[in-house]
Motif scaffolding. Structure first.
Motif, PDB file in Angstrom:
ATOM      1  N   ALA A   1       0.820  -1.139   0.071  1.00  0.00           N
ATOM      2  CA  ALA A   1       0.096   0.100   0.113  1.00  0.00           C
ATOM      3  C   ALA A   1       0.888   1.225   0.044  1.00  0.00           C
ATOM      4  N   PHE A   2       2.140   1.307   0.520  1.00  0.00           N
ATOM      5  CA  PHE A   2       2.894   2.325   0.601  1.00  0.00           C
ATOM      6  C   PHE A   2       3.879   2.511  -0.445  1.00  0.00           C
ATOM      7  N   THR A   3       3.839   1.505  -1.504  1.00  0.00           N
ATOM      8  CA  THR A   3       4.578   1.740  -2.926  1.00  0.00           C
ATOM      9  C   THR A   3       4.186   2.964  -3.582  1.00  0.00           C
ATOM     10  N   GLY A   4       5.319   3.836  -4.037  1.00  0.00           N
ATOM     11  CA  GLY A   4       5.040   5.206  -4.577  1.00  0.00           C
ATOM     12  C   GLY A   4       5.063   6.082  -3.687  1.00  0.00           C
ATOM     13  N   TRP A   5       5.123   6.029  -2.427  1.00  0.00           N
ATOM     14  CA  TRP A   5       5.452   7.251  -1.464  1.00  0.00           C
ATOM     15  C   TRP A   5       6.919   7.306  -1.409  1.00  0.00           C
ATOM     16  N   ALA A   6       7.341   8.827  -1.912  1.00  0.00           N
ATOM     17  CA  ALA A   6       8.616   8.961  -2.228  1.00  0.00           C
ATOM     18  C   ALA A   6       8.727  10.543  -2.121  1.00  0.00           C
ATOM     19  N   TYR A   7      10.135  10.972  -1.882  1.00  0.00           N
ATOM     20  CA  TYR A   7      10.332  12.383  -2.034  1.00  0.00           C
ATOM     21  C   TYR A   7      10.969  12.760  -3.298  1.00  0.00           C
ATOM     22  N   ASN A   8      11.170  13.924  -3.711  1.00  0.00           N
ATOM     23  CA  ASN A   8      11.567  14.748  -4.854  1.00  0.00           C
ATOM     24  C   ASN A   8      12.969  15.238  -4.019  1.00  0.00           C
ATOM     25  N   GLY A   9      14.081  14.723  -4.640  1.00  0.00           N
ATOM     26  CA  GLY A   9      15.363  15.151  -3.969  1.00  0.00           C
ATOM     27  C   GLY A   9      15.736  16.509  -4.433  1.00  0.00           C
ATOM     28  N   LYS A  10      15.086  17.105  -5.332  1.00  0.00           N
ATOM     29  CA  LYS A  10      15.519  18.503  -5.799  1.00  0.00           C
ATOM     30  C   LYS A  10      14.728  19.488  -5.001  1.00  0.00           C
ATOM     31  N   ASN A  11      13.355  19.131  -4.422  1.00  0.00           N
ATOM     32  CA  ASN A  11      12.554  20.388  -3.788  1.00  0.00           C
ATOM     33  C   ASN A  11      12.436  19.920  -2.297  1.00  0.00           C
ATOM     34  N   SER A  12      12.966  18.398  -1.975  1.00  0.00           N
ATOM     35  CA  SER A  12      12.865  18.214  -0.728  1.00  0.00           C
ATOM     36  C   SER A  12      11.473  18.019  -0.230  1.00  0.00           C
ATOM     37  N   GLU A  13      10.486  17.396  -1.212  1.00  0.00           N
ATOM     38  CA  GLU A  13       9.123  17.626  -0.680  1.00  0.00           C
ATOM     39  C   GLU A  13       8.775  15.827  -1.197  1.00  0.00           C
ATOM     40  N   TYR A  14       7.765  15.795  -0.311  1.00  0.00           N
ATOM     41  CA  TYR A  14       6.886  14.500  -0.619  1.00  0.00           C
ATOM     42  C   TYR A  14       6.366  14.409  -1.927  1.00  0.00           C
ATOM     43  N   THR A  15       6.662  13.429  -2.684  1.00  0.00           N
ATOM     44  CA  THR A  15       5.786  13.087  -3.917  1.00  0.00           C
ATOM     45  C   THR A  15       5.253  11.680  -4.028  1.00  0.00           C
ATOM     46  N   PHE A  16       3.929  11.614  -4.715  1.00  0.00           N
ATOM     47  CA  PHE A  16       3.414  10.366  -4.712  1.00  0.00           C
ATOM     48  C   PHE A  16       3.681   9.741  -6.519  1.00  0.00           C
ATOM     49  N   LYS A  17       4.259   8.563  -6.413  1.00  0.00           N
ATOM     50  CA  LYS A  17       4.668   8.250  -7.792  1.00  0.00           C
ATOM     51  C   LYS A  17       3.605   7.053  -8.283  1.00  0.00           C
ATOM     52  N   PRO A  18       2.524   7.619  -9.050  1.00  0.00           N
ATOM     53  CA  PRO A  18       1.576   6.426  -9.412  1.00  0.00           C
ATOM     54  C   PRO A  18       2.285   5.380 -10.305  1.00  0.00           C
ATOM     55  N   GLY A  19       3.248   5.411 -10.839  1.00  0.00           N
ATOM     56  CA  GLY A  19       3.886   4.463 -11.911  1.00  0.00           C
ATOM     57  C   GLY A  19       4.289   3.263 -10.646  1.00  0.00           C
ATOM     58  N   SER A  20       4.926   3.889  -9.384  1.00  0.00           N
ATOM     59  CA  SER A  20       5.464   2.736  -8.696  1.00  0.00           C
ATOM     60  C   SER A  20       4.619   1.997  -7.752  1.00  0.00           C
ATOM     61  N   HIS A  21       3.070   2.671  -7.574  1.00  0.00           N
ATOM     62  CA  HIS A  21       2.200   2.087  -6.759  1.00  0.00           C
ATOM     63  C   HIS A  21       1.415   0.947  -7.228  1.00  0.00           C
ATOM     64  N   ASP A  22       1.468  -0.020  -6.368  1.00  0.00           N
ATOM     65  CA  ASP A  22       0.694  -1.261  -6.590  1.00  0.00           C
ATOM     66  C   ASP A  22      -0.793  -1.163  -6.380  1.00  0.00           C
ATOM     67  N   THR A  23      -1.691  -1.071  -7.339  1.00  0.00           N
ATOM     68  CA  THR A  23      -2.877  -0.864  -7.464  1.00  0.00           C
ATOM     69  C   THR A  23      -3.987  -2.032  -7.206  1.00  0.00           C
ATOM     70  N   GLN A  24      -3.300  -3.332  -7.065  1.00  0.00           N
ATOM     71  CA  GLN A  24      -4.095  -4.594  -6.855  1.00  0.00           C
ATOM     72  C   GLN A  24      -4.661  -4.491  -5.290  1.00  0.00           C
ATOM     73  N   PRO A  25      -5.471  -5.464  -5.188  1.00  0.00           N
ATOM     74  CA  PRO A  25      -6.226  -5.367  -3.945  1.00  0.00           C
ATOM     75  C   PRO A  25      -5.098  -6.047  -2.868  1.00  0.00           C
ATOM     76  N   LYS A  26      -5.230  -5.354  -1.626  1.00  0.00           N
ATOM     77  CA  LYS A  26      -4.823  -5.978  -0.614  1.00  0.00           C
ATOM     78  C   LYS A  26      -5.618  -6.335   0.567  1.00  0.00           C
ATOM     79  N   THR A  27      -5.130  -7.385   1.601  1.00  0.00           N
ATOM     80  CA  THR A  27      -5.883  -7.499   2.778  1.00  0.00           C
ATOM     81  C   THR A  27      -5.233  -7.355   4.001  1.00  0.00           C
ATOM     82  N   PHE A  28      -5.550  -6.294   4.811  1.00  0.00           N
ATOM     83  CA  PHE A  28      -4.954  -5.751   5.915  1.00  0.00           C
ATOM     84  C   PHE A  28      -5.741  -5.741   6.993  1.00  0.00           C
ATOM     85  N   MET A  29      -5.150  -6.274   8.283  1.00  0.00           N
ATOM     86  CA  MET A  29      -6.028  -6.382   9.285  1.00  0.00           C
ATOM     87  C   MET A  29      -7.528  -7.064   9.098  1.00  0.00           C
TER      88      MET A  29
END
Length: 461
Positions: free
Chosen positions: A192-220
């Motif tokens: 679920a946390f795939t795609g959570w990253a930061y931009n090294g140039k502006n030091s800000e959080y960025t979400f990378k949709p291409g890295s995110h796993d969009t399949q269903p997950k079973t959690f708790m």
């Protein structure tokens, strides 16, 4: 417990101590009024701005020589010192004591140790901004900070190749505590946390949709196409998180030995307030049990608390940041350098035979160039002894470069206050026969104060 004792105890735990004049100004206040005053003083967060450059944006060339490597490392070292000194100074001088005390708590709760001090400063300011706010907001901001994304490898968490580091520590150390989730929960939430990253140039959080796993997950026990924010919501919906944070706070503010009934009360307040931190702290600081004798003068000050307490009480200014960092290193707590992802264990772990010796020596080193009970020990004829003591003092003064403002300290205490009363003001535990005997023997107030702050009892708050 009388009012003075209650106010002193409150400031020892919710702040870094209280000066004599403020203590006596509040002698007729109840705990509620003093607590309100602490929150009012801590209303605003003043960010630290000691580090202005992100050195990761100035990488060395592949063919960099030894001199260039050393120069970059020296810049990093200077940034570390500047950041450390800036926070120590802020804790030692600010009116917003409760905010800084809680920033110190979150600094250890969300332990992070990376060599980028621009990111470390950014994380520290996130913790300061939300220190008294909402835990969910704080948790999300910390989780999305470049410092934490780098430290726990979420920058390397991709669809098809999940990295479980962040997901594991999120549950084990930041929210639920060990034993309240499964290995499968870690695997699924890491996706679920795939795609959570930061931009090294502006030091800000960025979400990378291409890295995110969009399949269903079973959690708790729930299945859906979860993203990171959903995982945080599910974790916070579990009351165990409120209990886990309440337990850690109880150990930090009240007693190292958890009391189940008191912690259950705290967890109820925290959970029902949707994880707002202020109502939880107000509940603790106004509870009758907070002021019970068994919860007074029983916690060991962390090295940073000890140094900040001395700085505030004696208005100490340090000319050399290396000395403050050396004190922290010797005592086992260097800010921004926790030993591992779990942070400093604290409590009785602060004290062993060698660190106790250093701890007891540090107040006299700072306040009187290393000498305790210096008056009345030598006869006037003993010139060699006096000369050696003076020489030792000069050497310590040169090395330590710390200046206490004795005049300011003594001005805050009315002339006719008995020495025993001053000694009790300085200590959280009640005076014992040994300390009373030392106090009565001291030739003047300055000698007496140095003796008192050089006792094992001064290590307690």
């Amino acid at each position: 417990m009388d009012n003075l004792k209650q106010v002193k105890h409150l400031y020892a735990r919710a702040a870094f101590g209280i000066d004599y004049a403020t203590l006596h100004n509040q002698r007729n206040w109840g705990p509620k009024k003093s607590v309100k005053n602490l929150f009012k003083d801590s209303e605003h967060a003043k960010p630290i701005t000691a580090v202005t450059e992100n050195l990761d944006l100035m990488p060395l060339a592949k063919d960099a020589n030894e001199e260039q490597r050393k120069a970059l490392q020296e810049k990093r070292n200077q940034q570390e010192k500047a950041l450390n000194m800036a926070w120590m100074t802020q804790m030692g001088t600010t009116r917003a004591q409760l905010r800084e005390k809680m920033t110190l708590f979150w600094h250890n709760h969300f332990a992070c140790n990376i060599g980028n001090y621009y990111y470390q400063q950014q994380l520290n300011n996130i913790q300061r901004t939300h220190a008294l706010g909402n835990f969910k907001t704080l948790l999300t901001a910390v989780s999305q900070s470049p410092a934490m994304l780098q430290f726990l490898n979420n920058q390397q968490n991709y669809k098809g190749h999940p990295n479980e580091n962040f997901a594991r520590e999120l549950m084990e150390l930041f929210t639920l505590g060990r034993g309240h989730y499964t290995e499968q929960d870690i695997k699924e939430s890491a996706r679920a946390f795939t795609g959570w990253a930061y931009n090294g140039k502006n030091s800000e959080y960025t979400f990378k949709p291409g890295s995110h796993d969009t399949q269903p997950k079973t959690f708790m026990g729930k299945t859906d196409n979860f993203c990171g924010e959903d995982i945080i919501d599910i974790i916070l919906n579990n009351k165990q998180t409120a209990r886990y944070i309440s337990t850690k706070l109880y150990k930090y503010l009240v007693n190292e030995m958890p009391d189940d009934a008191h912690i259950s009360e705290m967890a109820d307040v925290f959970y029902n307030a949707n994880y707002e931190i202020q109502p939880l702290l107000e509940h603790v600081f106004t509870a009758d049990w907070f002021y019970e004798d068994k919860n007074t003068g029983n916690l060991i000050k962390s090295p940073v608390e000890l140094l900040v307490d001395l700085t505030r009480r004696f208005h100490i200014s340090y000319q050399n940041p290396d000395v403050l960092i050396q004190f922290q290193r010797t005592l086992g707590q260097v800010l921004f350098r926790p030993p591992n992802v779990a942070g400093w264990p604290g409590g009785r772990n602060w004290i062993d035979s060698s660190s106790l010796m250093y701890r007891i020596k540090i107040p006299s080193t700072i306040l009187n160039a290393g000498l305790i009970d210096f008056a009345g020990k030598a006869t006037p004829e003993d010139e060699a002894y006096l000369a050696s003591q003076r020489k030792q003092q000069l050497n310590v003064i040169k090395r330590v470069q710390a200046s206490p403002d004795w005049n300011k300290f003594l001005q805050g205490i009315p002339l006719k206050v008995p020495h025993q009363e001053v000694a009790q003001y300085l200590l959280e535990p009640m005076l014992n026969d040994r300390i009373i005997a030392e106090v009565n023997k001291a030739p003047d107030i300055k000698s007496m104060v140095i003796q008192v702050v050089s006792t094992p009892e001064y290590q307690l708050c």
